[in-house]
Design a protein around this motif. Structure first.
Motif, PDB file in Angstrom:
ATOM      1  N   HIS A  11     -10.049  -6.989  -7.860  1.00  0.00           N
ATOM      2  CA  HIS A  11      -9.025  -7.846  -7.873  1.00  0.00           C
ATOM      3  C   HIS A  11     -10.146  -9.640  -6.817  1.00  0.00           C
ATOM      4  O   HIS A  11      -9.504 -10.542  -6.766  1.00  0.00           O
ATOM      5  CB  HIS A  11      -8.004  -7.912  -7.071  1.00  0.00           C
ATOM      6  N   ALA A  12     -10.500  -9.331  -6.595  1.00  0.00           N
ATOM      7  CA  ALA A  12     -11.731 -10.264  -5.422  1.00  0.00           C
ATOM      8  C   ALA A  12     -13.127  -9.514  -5.787  1.00  0.00           C
ATOM      9  O   ALA A  12     -13.516  -8.322  -5.569  1.00  0.00           O
ATOM     10  CB  ALA A  12     -11.609 -10.234  -4.218  1.00  0.00           C
ATOM     11  N   ILE A  13     -14.076 -10.719  -5.876  1.00  0.00           N
ATOM     12  CA  ILE A  13     -16.064 -10.051  -5.611  1.00  0.00           C
ATOM     13  C   ILE A  13     -15.983 -10.687  -4.174  1.00  0.00           C
ATOM     14  O   ILE A  13     -15.502 -11.292  -3.977  1.00  0.00           O
ATOM     15  CB  ILE A  13     -16.210 -11.435  -6.592  1.00  0.00           C
ATOM     16  N   ALA A  14     -16.957  -9.198  -4.043  1.00  0.00           N
ATOM     17  CA  ALA A  14     -17.489  -9.166  -2.764  1.00  0.00           C
ATOM     18  C   ALA A  14     -18.067 -10.483  -2.242  1.00  0.00           C
ATOM     19  O   ALA A  14     -18.793 -10.879  -3.006  1.00  0.00           O
ATOM     20  CB  ALA A  14     -18.299  -7.737  -2.574  1.00  0.00           C
ATOM     21  N   PRO A  15     -18.103 -10.788  -1.029  1.00  0.00           N
ATOM     22  CA  PRO A  15     -18.835 -11.671  -0.904  1.00  0.00           C
ATOM     23  C   PRO A  15     -20.647 -12.278  -0.864  1.00  0.00           C
ATOM     24  O   PRO A  15     -21.250 -12.966  -1.524  1.00  0.00           O
ATOM     25  CB  PRO A  15     -19.138 -12.233   0.476  1.00  0.00           C
ATOM     26  N   GLU A  16     -20.877 -10.624  -0.834  1.00  0.00           N
ATOM     27  CA  GLU A  16     -22.861 -10.649  -1.843  1.00  0.00           C
ATOM     28  C   GLU A  16     -23.373 -11.277  -3.111  1.00  0.00           C
ATOM     29  O   GLU A  16     -23.859 -11.167  -3.733  1.00  0.00           O
ATOM     30  CB  GLU A  16     -23.127  -9.980  -1.374  1.00  0.00           C
ATOM     31  N   PHE A  17     -21.627 -11.052  -4.090  1.00  0.00           N
ATOM     32  CA  PHE A  17     -22.193 -10.814  -5.537  1.00  0.00           C
ATOM     33  C   PHE A  17     -22.288 -12.588  -6.220  1.00  0.00           C
ATOM     34  O   PHE A  17     -23.087 -12.458  -7.547  1.00  0.00           O
ATOM     35  CB  PHE A  17     -21.297  -9.568  -6.124  1.00  0.00           C
ATOM     36  N   PRO A  18     -21.019 -13.616  -5.844  1.00  0.00           N
ATOM     37  CA  PRO A  18     -21.344 -14.875  -6.387  1.00  0.00           C
ATOM     38  C   PRO A  18     -23.485 -15.671  -6.184  1.00  0.00           C
ATOM     39  O   PRO A  18     -22.641 -15.473  -7.404  1.00  0.00           O
ATOM     40  CB  PRO A  18     -20.685 -15.187  -5.632  1.00  0.00           C
ATOM     41  N   ARG A  19     -23.591 -14.501  -5.564  1.00  0.00           N
ATOM     42  CA  ARG A  19     -24.857 -15.270  -5.349  1.00  0.00           C
ATOM     43  C   ARG A  19     -25.448 -14.723  -6.960  1.00  0.00           C
ATOM     44  O   ARG A  19     -26.909 -15.707  -6.758  1.00  0.00           O
ATOM     45  CB  ARG A  19     -25.263 -15.555  -4.644  1.00  0.00           C
ATOM     46  N   ARG A  20     -25.605 -13.556  -7.084  1.00  0.00           N
ATOM     47  CA  ARG A  20     -25.926 -13.255  -8.431  1.00  0.00           C
ATOM     48  C   ARG A  20     -25.540 -13.850  -9.866  1.00  0.00           C
ATOM     49  O   ARG A  20     -25.153 -14.050  -9.801  1.00  0.00           O
ATOM     50  CB  ARG A  20     -25.745 -11.568  -8.160  1.00  0.00           C
ATOM     51  N   GLU A  21     -26.616 -14.008 -10.231  1.00  0.00           N
ATOM     52  CA  GLU A  21     -26.880 -14.696 -11.461  1.00  0.00           C
ATOM     53  C   GLU A  21     -25.410 -13.273 -12.505  1.00  0.00           C
ATOM     54  O   GLU A  21     -25.049 -13.881 -13.432  1.00  0.00           O
ATOM     55  CB  GLU A  21     -27.966 -14.758 -12.385  1.00  0.00           C
ATOM     56  N   ASP A  22     -25.900 -11.851 -12.191  1.00  0.00           N
ATOM     57  CA  ASP A  22     -24.877 -11.437 -13.556  1.00  0.00           C
ATOM     58  C   ASP A  22     -23.662 -10.772 -12.179  1.00  0.00           C
ATOM     59  O   ASP A  22     -23.053  -9.559 -12.014  1.00  0.00           O
ATOM     60  CB  ASP A  22     -26.133  -9.531 -13.722  1.00  0.00           C
ATOM     61  N   ALA A  23     -22.856 -11.102 -11.628  1.00  0.00           N
ATOM     62  CA  ALA A  23     -22.050 -11.066 -10.396  1.00  0.00           C
ATOM     63  C   ALA A  23     -20.898 -10.497 -11.099  1.00  0.00           C
ATOM     64  O   ALA A  23     -20.591  -9.213 -10.195  1.00  0.00           O
ATOM     65  CB  ALA A  23     -21.483 -13.016  -9.798  1.00  0.00           C
ATOM     66  N   ALA A  24     -20.413 -11.290 -12.007  1.00  0.00           N
ATOM     67  CA  ALA A  24     -18.897 -10.384 -12.063  1.00  0.00           C
ATOM     68  C   ALA A  24     -19.266  -8.765 -12.691  1.00  0.00           C
ATOM     69  O   ALA A  24     -18.371  -8.078 -12.434  1.00  0.00           O
ATOM     70  CB  ALA A  24     -18.671 -10.558 -14.250  1.00  0.00           C
ATOM     71  N   ARG A  25     -20.614  -8.775 -13.988  1.00  0.00           N
ATOM     72  CA  ARG A  25     -20.819  -7.094 -14.423  1.00  0.00           C
ATOM     73  C   ARG A  25     -21.530  -6.713 -13.160  1.00  0.00           C
ATOM     74  O   ARG A  25     -21.064  -4.802 -12.827  1.00  0.00           O
ATOM     75  CB  ARG A  25     -21.861  -7.185 -15.630  1.00  0.00           C
ATOM     76  N   ALA A  26     -22.731  -6.997 -12.224  1.00  0.00           N
ATOM     77  CA  ALA A  26     -22.545  -6.520 -11.110  1.00  0.00           C
ATOM     78  C   ALA A  26     -22.052  -6.020 -10.178  1.00  0.00           C
ATOM     79  O   ALA A  26     -20.680  -4.262  -9.702  1.00  0.00           O
ATOM     80  CB  ALA A  26     -23.622  -6.925 -10.420  1.00  0.00           C
ATOM     81  N   TYR A  27     -20.506  -6.788  -9.809  1.00  0.00           N
ATOM     82  CA  TYR A  27     -19.041  -6.318  -9.396  1.00  0.00           C
ATOM     83  C   TYR A  27     -18.600  -5.662  -9.729  1.00  0.00           C
ATOM     84  O   TYR A  27     -17.842  -3.957  -8.905  1.00  0.00           O
ATOM     85  CB  TYR A  27     -18.751  -7.713  -8.364  1.00  0.00           C
ATOM     86  N   VAL A  28     -18.720  -5.777 -11.157  1.00  0.00           N
ATOM     87  CA  VAL A  28     -17.368  -4.676 -11.639  1.00  0.00           C
ATOM     88  C   VAL A  28     -18.396  -3.056 -11.807  1.00  0.00           C
ATOM     89  O   VAL A  28     -17.658  -1.790 -11.511  1.00  0.00           O
ATOM     90  CB  VAL A  28     -17.288  -4.534 -13.217  1.00  0.00           C
ATOM     91  N   ASP A  29     -19.294  -3.085 -12.316  1.00  0.00           N
ATOM     92  CA  ASP A  29     -20.688  -1.811 -12.087  1.00  0.00           C
ATOM     93  C   ASP A  29     -20.449  -1.448 -10.446  1.00  0.00           C
ATOM     94  O   ASP A  29     -20.131  -0.210 -10.568  1.00  0.00           O
ATOM     95  CB  ASP A  29     -21.614  -2.109 -11.912  1.00  0.00           C
ATOM     96  N   SER A  30     -20.222  -2.228  -9.433  1.00  0.00           N
ATOM     97  CA  SER A  30     -19.698  -1.286  -7.996  1.00  0.00           C
ATOM     98  C   SER A  30     -18.942  -0.214  -7.758  1.00  0.00           C
ATOM     99  O   SER A  30     -18.976  -0.130  -7.501  1.00  0.00           O
ATOM    100  CB  SER A  30     -19.650  -2.492  -7.395  1.00  0.00           C
ATOM    101  N   VAL A  31     -17.811  -1.674  -8.417  1.00  0.00           N
ATOM    102  CA  VAL A  31     -16.192  -1.212  -8.266  1.00  0.00           C
ATOM    103  C   VAL A  31     -16.109   0.386  -9.121  1.00  0.00           C
ATOM    104  O   VAL A  31     -15.572   1.277  -8.194  1.00  0.00           O
ATOM    105  CB  VAL A  31     -15.253  -1.796  -9.016  1.00  0.00           C
ATOM    106  N   ILE A  32     -16.840   0.484 -10.201  1.00  0.00           N
ATOM    107  CA  ILE A  32     -17.022   2.004 -10.618  1.00  0.00           C
ATOM    108  C   ILE A  32     -17.027   2.779 -10.561  1.00  0.00           C
ATOM    109  O   ILE A  32     -17.071   3.564  -9.814  1.00  0.00           O
ATOM    110  CB  ILE A  32     -16.736   1.688 -12.518  1.00  0.00           C
ATOM    111  N   GLU A  33     -18.232   2.267  -9.583  1.00  0.00           N
ATOM    112  CA  GLU A  33     -19.729   3.539 -10.310  1.00  0.00           C
ATOM    113  C   GLU A  33     -19.637   3.647  -8.288  1.00  0.00           C
ATOM    114  O   GLU A  33     -19.975   4.959  -8.109  1.00  0.00           O
ATOM    115  CB  GLU A  33     -20.806   3.026  -9.698  1.00  0.00           C
ATOM    116  N   GLU A  34     -19.210   3.086  -7.448  1.00  0.00           N
ATOM    117  CA  GLU A  34     -19.538   3.391  -5.812  1.00  0.00           C
ATOM    118  C   GLU A  34     -17.607   3.184  -5.192  1.00  0.00           C
ATOM    119  O   GLU A  34     -17.606   4.797  -4.650  1.00  0.00           O
ATOM    120  CB  GLU A  34     -19.943   2.571  -4.892  1.00  0.00           C
ATOM    121  N   GLN A  35     -17.024   2.254  -5.524  1.00  0.00           N
ATOM    122  CA  GLN A  35     -15.692   2.535  -5.017  1.00  0.00           C
ATOM    123  C   GLN A  35     -14.676   3.530  -5.618  1.00  0.00           C
ATOM    124  O   GLN A  35     -14.136   4.410  -5.005  1.00  0.00           O
ATOM    125  CB  GLN A  35     -14.853   0.700  -5.113  1.00  0.00           C
ATOM    126  N   PHE A  36     -14.543   3.235  -7.295  1.00  0.00           N
ATOM    127  CA  PHE A  36     -13.799   4.549  -7.846  1.00  0.00           C
ATOM    128  C   PHE A  36     -13.861   5.598  -7.629  1.00  0.00           C
ATOM    129  O   PHE A  36     -13.375   6.411  -7.594  1.00  0.00           O
ATOM    130  CB  PHE A  36     -14.024   3.588  -9.234  1.00  0.00           C
TER     131      PHE A  36
END
Length: 85
Positions: free
Chosen positions: A48-73
């Motif tokens: 529901h919020a993007i970690a501060p290190e992700f918006p600087r990435r070109e693939d920010a949304a996809r990379a953060y969703v992957d992080s949420v699923i593969e790491e946090q979840f």
């Protein structure tokens, strides 16, 4: 809360933005539920919020969703938090 008729409360995580902090929040909510007369239902609410290190990435949304699923979840599920799944 009991004096007002509340017997169950949902506690959402998702504010930690990384696996270690999410686990800490979910564990704390579970521990509070085990201690008190009010049932606490911890629920993972990642992405529901993007970690501060992700918006600087070109693939920010996809990379953060992957992080949420593969790491946090995945970490919450492995730790046995049933409402993470």
């Amino acid at each position: 809360m009991l004096r007002h008729g509340v017997t169950t409360a949902e506690v959402k995580s998702g504010y930690g933005l990384d696996a270690a902090t999410e686990l800490r929040l979910l564990n704390l909510a579970a521990r509070l539920g085990a201690e008190g007369p009010v049932e606490i239902v911890p629920t993972f609410l990642g992405a529901h919020a993007i970690a501060p290190e992700f918006p600087r990435r070109e693939d920010a949304a996809r990379a953060y969703v992957d992080s949420v699923i593969e790491e946090q979840f995945a970490a919450g599920s492995r730790a046995g938090h049933r409402n993470v799944m």
